[in-house]
Design a protein around this motif. Structure first.
Motif, mmCIF file in Angstrom:
data_model
loop_
_atom_site.group_PDB
_atom_site.id
_atom_site.type_symbol
_atom_site.label_atom_id
_atom_site.label_comp_id
_atom_site.label_asym_id
_atom_site.label_seq_id
_atom_site.Cartn_x
_atom_site.Cartn_y
_atom_site.Cartn_z
ATOM 1 N N UNK A 145 0.812 -1.208 0.000
ATOM 2 C CA UNK A 145 0.000 0.000 0.000
ATOM 3 C C UNK A 145 0.845 1.256 0.000
ATOM 4 N N UNK A 146 1.852 1.289 0.876
ATOM 5 C CA UNK A 146 2.774 2.422 0.938
ATOM 6 C C UNK A 146 4.054 1.977 1.627
ATOM 7 N N UNK A 147 5.062 2.804 1.533
ATOM 8 C CA UNK A 147 6.337 2.512 2.181
ATOM 9 C C UNK A 147 7.071 3.825 2.387
ATOM 10 N N UNK A 148 8.144 3.764 3.146
ATOM 11 C CA UNK A 148 8.979 4.944 3.360
ATOM 12 C C UNK A 148 10.419 4.491 3.513
ATOM 13 N N UNK A 149 11.310 5.154 2.804
ATOM 14 C CA UNK A 149 12.730 4.855 2.928
ATOM 15 C C UNK A 149 13.318 5.608 4.122
ATOM 16 N N UNK A 150 14.301 5.005 4.791
ATOM 17 C CA UNK A 150 14.942 5.613 5.970
ATOM 18 C C UNK A 150 13.883 6.231 6.888
ATOM 19 N N UNK A 151 12.907 5.444 7.350
ATOM 20 C CA UNK A 151 11.730 6.011 8.011
ATOM 21 C C UNK A 151 11.953 6.501 9.436
ATOM 22 N N UNK A 152 12.942 5.911 10.130
ATOM 23 C CA UNK A 152 13.015 6.165 11.569
ATOM 24 C C UNK A 152 14.416 5.908 12.107
ATOM 25 N N UNK A 153 14.886 6.837 12.929
ATOM 26 C CA UNK A 153 16.108 6.606 13.703
ATOM 27 C C UNK A 153 15.695 6.260 15.129
ATOM 28 N N UNK A 154 16.160 5.127 15.610
ATOM 29 C CA UNK A 154 15.789 4.675 16.951
ATOM 30 C C UNK A 154 16.965 4.843 17.908
ATOM 31 N N UNK A 155 16.641 4.858 19.184
ATOM 32 C CA UNK A 155 17.671 4.877 20.229
ATOM 33 C C UNK A 155 17.224 3.934 21.337
ATOM 34 N N UNK A 156 18.055 2.961 21.643
ATOM 35 C CA UNK A 156 17.759 2.027 22.722
ATOM 36 C C UNK A 156 18.971 1.928 23.640
ATOM 37 N N UNK A 157 18.743 1.448 24.850
ATOM 38 C CA UNK A 157 19.819 1.298 25.829
ATOM 39 C C UNK A 157 20.344 -0.133 25.785
ATOM 40 N N UNK A 158 21.625 -0.268 25.494
ATOM 41 C CA UNK A 158 22.299 -1.566 25.491
ATOM 42 C C UNK A 158 23.616 -1.437 26.243
ATOM 43 N N UNK A 159 23.867 -2.397 27.121
ATOM 44 C CA UNK A 159 25.073 -2.338 27.947
ATOM 45 C C UNK A 159 25.185 -0.984 28.662
ATOM 46 N N UNK A 160 24.011 -0.495 29.112
ATOM 47 C CA UNK A 160 23.916 0.759 29.870
ATOM 48 C C UNK A 160 24.322 1.991 29.061
ATOM 49 N N UNK A 161 24.278 1.870 27.734
ATOM 50 C CA UNK A 161 24.621 3.010 26.888
ATOM 51 C C UNK A 161 23.554 3.187 25.808
ATOM 52 N N UNK A 162 23.252 4.435 25.434
ATOM 53 C CA UNK A 162 22.291 4.660 24.341
ATOM 54 C C UNK A 162 22.912 4.283 22.995
#
Length: 225
Positions: A52-69
């Motif tokens: 139906x639709x799409x988006x290139x490079x849609x989202x930059x995420x940030x998660x915490x791993x090993x106590x670091x973003x």
């Protein structure tokens, strides 16, 4: 989820070896792609009637791993016509199989993406060149069809669509040369209209294993039988 605008990226910040700007009929805007493999994947989405639709490079995420973003950017977000959604990461298969710094970086990026998708309950798909290049002629044919259909506006669409549908319901399959011969395509715009009908999901062809020419057989998409 819904993504209409890609993350603002400059060419220097991406690892891709080619850059493309191409108009998407489906999105009605210019799409920016940072590698030849992303461009090939774009063609599979643009010309897939179930997307139906799409988006290139849609989202930059940030998660915490090993106590670091930690950050990561997805290559594509896809919304299918049945409302399924997925995030896609586009990689060459050998990049995932090698043991080097680039491969390690890619695997870490995928790890972050997968964790985020699990937390947000959305599918995560890795599409490699093996998945995208589904046959010897597949991407080259898609590129041809996309270029032909990109800005084409058919005249007398209802008239010619009826001719094509009635012919294919009766014959099941017919070559492009016979469609031209029997004048069931707009004269002077035969391949434009073939490409348009493929884009619309009205017809299908074996574009993976042979080039598009007069001998190519055309049939109805299963959804239109």
């Amino acid at each position: 989820m819904n993504f209409d605008k890609p993350v603002d990226m400059t060419r220097a910040t991406h690892y891709g070896n080619n850059y493309f700007e191409v108009y998407s009929r489906k999105l009605k805007r210019i799409v920016k792609l940072f590698s030849s493999l992303e461009y090939a994947n774009f063609l599979t989405l643009e010309m897939n009637p179930f997307v139906g639709k799409f988006c290139e490079q849609p989202l930059e995420i940030e998660i915490i791993l090993e106590d670091k973003p930690k950050k990561a950017i997805f290559d594509f977000w896809v919304l299918y016509s049945d409302k399924r959604e997925e995030m896609q990461e586009i990689k060459y298969l050998n990049e995932l199989n090698e043991i080097d710094e680039k491969s390690s970086r890619s695997k870490e990026q995928i790890r972050r993406q997968k964790l985020w998708c699990e937390e947000n309950k959305i599918s995560h798909i890795i599409r490699t060149d093996k998945d995208i290049y589904a046959g010897r002629f597949y991407i080259k044919n898609l590129e041809y069809l996309a270029a032909k259909s990109r800005r084409y506006i058919p005249l007398e669409d209802n008239f010619y669509r009826s001719l094509v549908l009635n012919t294919l319901k009766a014959t099941k399959k017919i070559t492009i040369s016979d469609m031209v011969k029997f004048e069931i395509l707009p004269i002077g715009h035969e391949m434009d209209y073939i490409s348009y009908l493929y884009y619309e999901g009205i017809i299908t062809m074996d574009i993976a294993t042979r080039p598009i020419d007069g001998k190519m057989e055309v049939s109805l998409w299963q959804i239109n039988h």
